[in-house]
Design a protein around this motif. Structure first.
Motif, PDB file in Angstrom:
ATOM      1  N   MET A 135      -9.368 -36.141  17.915  1.00 18.13           N
ATOM      2  CA  MET A 135     -10.562 -36.999  17.876  1.00 18.13           C
ATOM      3  C   MET A 135     -11.577 -36.575  18.935  1.00 18.13           C
ATOM      4  O   MET A 135     -12.783 -36.631  18.709  1.00 18.13           O
ATOM      5  CB  MET A 135     -10.177 -38.466  18.111  1.00 18.13           C
ATOM      6  N   THR A 157     -13.166 -33.122  17.680  1.00 17.15           N
ATOM      7  CA  THR A 157     -14.099 -33.244  16.560  1.00 17.15           C
ATOM      8  C   THR A 157     -15.172 -34.297  16.828  1.00 17.15           C
ATOM      9  O   THR A 157     -15.850 -34.743  15.910  1.00 17.15           O
ATOM     10  CB  THR A 157     -13.359 -33.601  15.262  1.00 17.15           C
ATOM     11  N   GLU A 213      -3.374 -36.919  18.179  1.00 14.19           N
ATOM     12  CA  GLU A 213      -4.398 -37.702  17.479  1.00 14.19           C
ATOM     13  C   GLU A 213      -5.659 -37.854  18.335  1.00 14.19           C
ATOM     14  O   GLU A 213      -6.767 -37.551  17.882  1.00 14.19           O
ATOM     15  CB  GLU A 213      -3.834 -39.086  17.125  1.00 14.19           C
ATOM     16  N   LEU A 226     -16.492 -37.755  11.254  1.00 16.46           N
ATOM     17  CA  LEU A 226     -15.971 -38.940  10.565  1.00 16.46           C
ATOM     18  C   LEU A 226     -14.614 -39.281  11.160  1.00 16.46           C
ATOM     19  O   LEU A 226     -13.856 -38.393  11.545  1.00 16.46           O
ATOM     20  CB  LEU A 226     -15.820 -38.653   9.070  1.00 16.46           C
ATOM     21  N   TYR A 227     -14.294 -40.584  11.225  1.00 10.42           N
ATOM     22  CA  TYR A 227     -12.981 -41.001  11.738  1.00 10.42           C
ATOM     23  C   TYR A 227     -11.944 -40.707  10.663  1.00 10.42           C
ATOM     24  O   TYR A 227     -11.928 -41.355   9.620  1.00 10.42           O
ATOM     25  CB  TYR A 227     -12.977 -42.492  12.072  1.00 10.42           C
ATOM     26  N   ASP A 228     -11.060 -39.745  10.918  1.00 12.16           N
ATOM     27  CA  ASP A 228     -10.252 -39.316   9.778  1.00 12.16           C
ATOM     28  C   ASP A 228      -9.029 -40.184   9.516  1.00 12.16           C
ATOM     29  O   ASP A 228      -8.320 -39.956   8.553  1.00 12.16           O
ATOM     30  CB  ASP A 228      -9.893 -37.822   9.841  1.00 12.16           C
ATOM     31  N   SER A 229      -8.819 -41.215  10.356  1.00 12.28           N
ATOM     32  CA  SER A 229      -7.757 -42.148   9.997  1.00 12.28           C
ATOM     33  C   SER A 229      -8.307 -43.343   9.210  1.00 12.28           C
ATOM     34  O   SER A 229      -7.565 -44.242   8.871  1.00 12.28           O
ATOM     35  CB  SER A 229      -7.058 -42.644  11.263  1.00 12.28           C
ATOM     36  N   MET A 230      -9.605 -43.324   8.938  1.00 12.10           N
ATOM     37  CA  MET A 230     -10.205 -44.463   8.223  1.00 12.10           C
ATOM     38  C   MET A 230     -10.832 -43.986   6.918  1.00 12.10           C
ATOM     39  O   MET A 230     -11.273 -42.848   6.815  1.00 12.10           O
ATOM     40  CB  MET A 230     -11.321 -45.093   9.066  1.00 12.10           C
ATOM     41  N   ALA A 272     -18.595 -40.216  18.796  1.00 15.84           N
ATOM     42  CA  ALA A 272     -19.220 -41.003  17.730  1.00 15.84           C
ATOM     43  C   ALA A 272     -18.940 -42.487  17.928  1.00 15.84           C
ATOM     44  O   ALA A 272     -19.803 -43.328  17.693  1.00 15.84           O
ATOM     45  CB  ALA A 272     -18.712 -40.540  16.368  1.00 15.84           C
ATOM     46  N   MET A 273     -17.726 -42.817  18.390  1.00 19.96           N
ATOM     47  CA  MET A 273     -17.392 -44.214  18.658  1.00 19.96           C
ATOM     48  C   MET A 273     -18.264 -44.778  19.759  1.00 19.96           C
ATOM     49  O   MET A 273     -18.806 -45.879  19.660  1.00 19.96           O
ATOM     50  CB  MET A 273     -15.940 -44.297  19.119  1.00 19.96           C
ATOM     51  N   ARG A 314      -2.057 -53.099  14.800  1.00 10.27           N
ATOM     52  CA  ARG A 314      -1.885 -51.970  13.882  1.00 10.27           C
ATOM     53  C   ARG A 314      -1.082 -50.851  14.554  1.00 10.27           C
ATOM     54  O   ARG A 314      -0.191 -50.256  13.958  1.00 10.27           O
ATOM     55  CB  ARG A 314      -3.256 -51.435  13.449  1.00 10.27           C
ATOM     56  N   GLN A 369     -15.126 -37.362  17.431  1.00 11.11           N
ATOM     57  CA  GLN A 369     -14.995 -38.729  16.915  1.00 11.11           C
ATOM     58  C   GLN A 369     -15.075 -39.747  18.050  1.00 11.11           C
ATOM     59  O   GLN A 369     -15.564 -40.862  17.864  1.00 11.11           O
ATOM     60  CB  GLN A 369     -13.674 -38.903  16.174  1.00 11.11           C
TER      61      GLN A 369
END
Ligand SMILES: Nc1ncnc2c1ncn2[C@@H]1O[C@H](COP(=O)(O)OP(=O)(O)OP(=O)(O)O)[C@@H](O)[C@H]1O
Ligand SMILES: [Mg+2]
Lengths: 249, 259
Positions: free
Chosen positions: B121, B124, B117, A98-102, B129-130, B44, B126
């Motif tokens: 990502m 893990t 960060e 899971l994207y942990d910043s979202m 996953a993207m 952002r 992420q």
């Protein structure tokens, strides 16, 4: 279940080879997935199951061999074609990813931002997000952050995220590992209900014999870098081969 | 392994690293101009970076200005040159101290943050996953962050410089009875356009270096939580080194044009 023999496979892997330096992880792996089928793949830790499934979805490039998904050879696709194909394939990562910043909602919306071909551009994603969350029974978690979820909840949210594009094929990388037996059972039941509801075909990677017993229509054992044995749960668990027997103790 | 081959080995690794970093940079420029553009994520990131570093940069700038003035005052007094204080302070802060200190702080604050960060990502999955969900992770994560640091650093430096000069003015106001108005008049008198252009250019490069190395280290993070720590750590170390190299080159180039 549809009988495998009189059906064309939707995923076919032929003679897949992959090495990292001197580490020959896969040396001629073959498999086929038929429509509507739950195929379980078992193998020891480090035997290359995750590598195999990542090759399947184009995250790793195989050294040689062909991978055909829904009639397309994925290593010959353009990037946008691959992206399009990926809308039909859900991938549940081993660690949920899971994207942990979202927040949970943003996590579920994320696949919808680019995969617009399938649904068009969506103005209001809430109904889709809610439907996916209802499927996994976690509607109340919509505004939580991943860090506020337990391991089992994360796994279910990750499952919801793979379901949101309503894929035809779902790849589960160890969906029950690291969960207690009761939560594992819940996840397995969830997988089965999803399979029934959307008529998906699934590849399930697992170490969990109980999980395999319940869910497998057919199994492949990945031993010694190849598809060592193949068959139904009953057939394999009755085998006399010591290498196969070790899995079912 | 004897010493010679050890040196050869580490030199080889260094060259490999340079090669990979160049490839990473060229990929950045290639993806930069390819739609779709992740404008929302870019804004952002800009907001996050500014928000997280502004206070730190201002406090440090203020203290630098203060201390710098206090320390140099006795020497200038000895030569009866205290009236040169505003021009000395402003030129040294704007040309050199402001940009490099701000950049070093941001390397620690922003660069390590990006390294950690993106590293976690990567570890893990992420980022994978993207990729699977149809978003190009390089564009979404790397391009936006490098652009954001490149844009934000000059702004942060501007604030840092301003506050540092204000800190210096405060000391002069208290110790030397120079009014703020007079002080700032002298500051603006002594500054020339040719002071501002090269230093602004330089800060863009500083910002680019911070984003680039942080993203490179994080994006190519090795598996395991140790890898994340290493990514964050080496992002800071390599960026700091790179900042001084860029600074050196900038002085060199400036001298050619204005020297
Ligand atoms: N990116 C990579 N770089 C180098 N080696 C890798 C990489 N990914 C996997 N490997 C190696 O490939 C082998 C198989 O890894 P893989 O993750 O597929 O195992 P697995 O069967 O999924 O195990 P587990 O059940 O523990 O998840 C391991 O020896 C691992 O070290
Ligand atoms: Mg695995």
């Amino acid at each position: 279940m549809v009988s495998p023999m009189n059906n064309k496979p939707i995923i076919e892997i032929k003679n897949l080879r992959k090495s990292f330096g001197d580490n020959h992880v896969l040396e001629g792996f073959n498999m086929a997935l038929y429509e509507g089928e739950n195929l379980v793949i078992m193998g020891k830790s480090g035997s290359g199951k995750s590598v195999m499934i990542k090759c399947l979805i184009g995250l790793e490039e195989p050294d040689s061999g062909t991978i055909t998904v829904m009639g397309k050879n994925i290593n010959q696709l353009e990037h946008w074609e691959l992206d399009e194909l990926r809308t039909e394939i859900g991938f549940l990562f081993q660690g949920s990813a899971l994207y942990d910043s979202m927040s949970v909602r943003e996590n579920l919306e994320f696949p919808l931002r680019r995969h617009t071909k399938k649904f068009g551009i969506i103005e209001d994603t809430t109904p889709l997000v809610m439907e996916a969350l209802e499927n996994v029974g976690l509607e109340h978690a919509i505004d939580l952050m991943p860090s506020e979820l337990s391991g089992g909840m994360k796994r279910r949210i990750a499952l919801a995220r793979t379901l949101i594009l309503q894929p035809k094929i779902i790849l589960y990388d160890e969906p029950t590992t690291g969960l207690d037996p009761i939560t594992s059972k819940e996840i397995i039941l969830l997988m089965m209900s999803i399979q029934k509801k959307y008529n998906t075909s699934s590849i399930i990677i697992t170490h969990d014999v109980d999980c395999a017993r319940v869910i497998a229509n057919r199994m492949i054992l990945l031993i010694d870098n190849i598809n060592y044995a193949e068959g139904t749960f009953e057939k394999l668990s009755a085998s006399e081969d010591p290498k196969i027997k070790a899995f079912f103790k | 392994m004897d010493n010679n081959s050890k040196v050869a080995e580490s030199f080889k690794n260094f060259l490999i690293e340079i090669g990979e970093l160049s490839y990473f940079t060229s990929r950045f420029f290639k993806e930069l101009f390819n739609p779709p553009f992740e404008l929302k994520e870019f804004l952002r990131q800009c907001y996050n970076m500014g928000n997280r570093s502004l206070l730190l940069v201002c406090v440090t700038g203020f203290i630098i200005g203060l201390v710098f003035t206090l320390q140099s005052r006795p020497t200038l007094e000895e030569f009866g040159a205290v009236s040169w204080m505003p021009s000395m302070v402003s030129i040294s802060i704007i040309r050199e101290i402001g940009p490099i200190i701000t950049a070093l702080i941001c390397a620690g604050r922003i660069g390590s943050g990006i390294g950690a960060e993106l590293g976690s990502m990567r570890v893990t999955e992420q980022i994978d996953a993207m990729e699977v969900s149809g978003t190009n992770p390089f564009k979404y994560l790397v391009v936006t962050r490098i652009l954001a640091t490149t844009m934000m650093l000059p702004i942060l430096v501007f604030f840092g410089d301003a506050i540092a000069i204000f800190g210096s003015a405060m000391v002069e106001n208290m110790k030397g009875n120079v009014s703020y108005l007079l002080y700032f008049n002298q500051v603006f008198d002594s500054l020339q356009f040719s002071d501002l252009i090269p230093t602004t250019f330089k800060t863009f490069f500083f910002g680019f270096a911070i984003g680039l190395v942080g993203c490179y280290k994080g994006y190519n993070c090795k598996k395991g939580t140790a890898g994340v720590g290493l990514a964050a750590n080496s992002a800071v170390v390599y960026t700091s080194m790179l900042l001084f190299v860029i600074d050196f080159i900038a002085v060199f180039v400036t001298n050619i044009f204005y020297g």
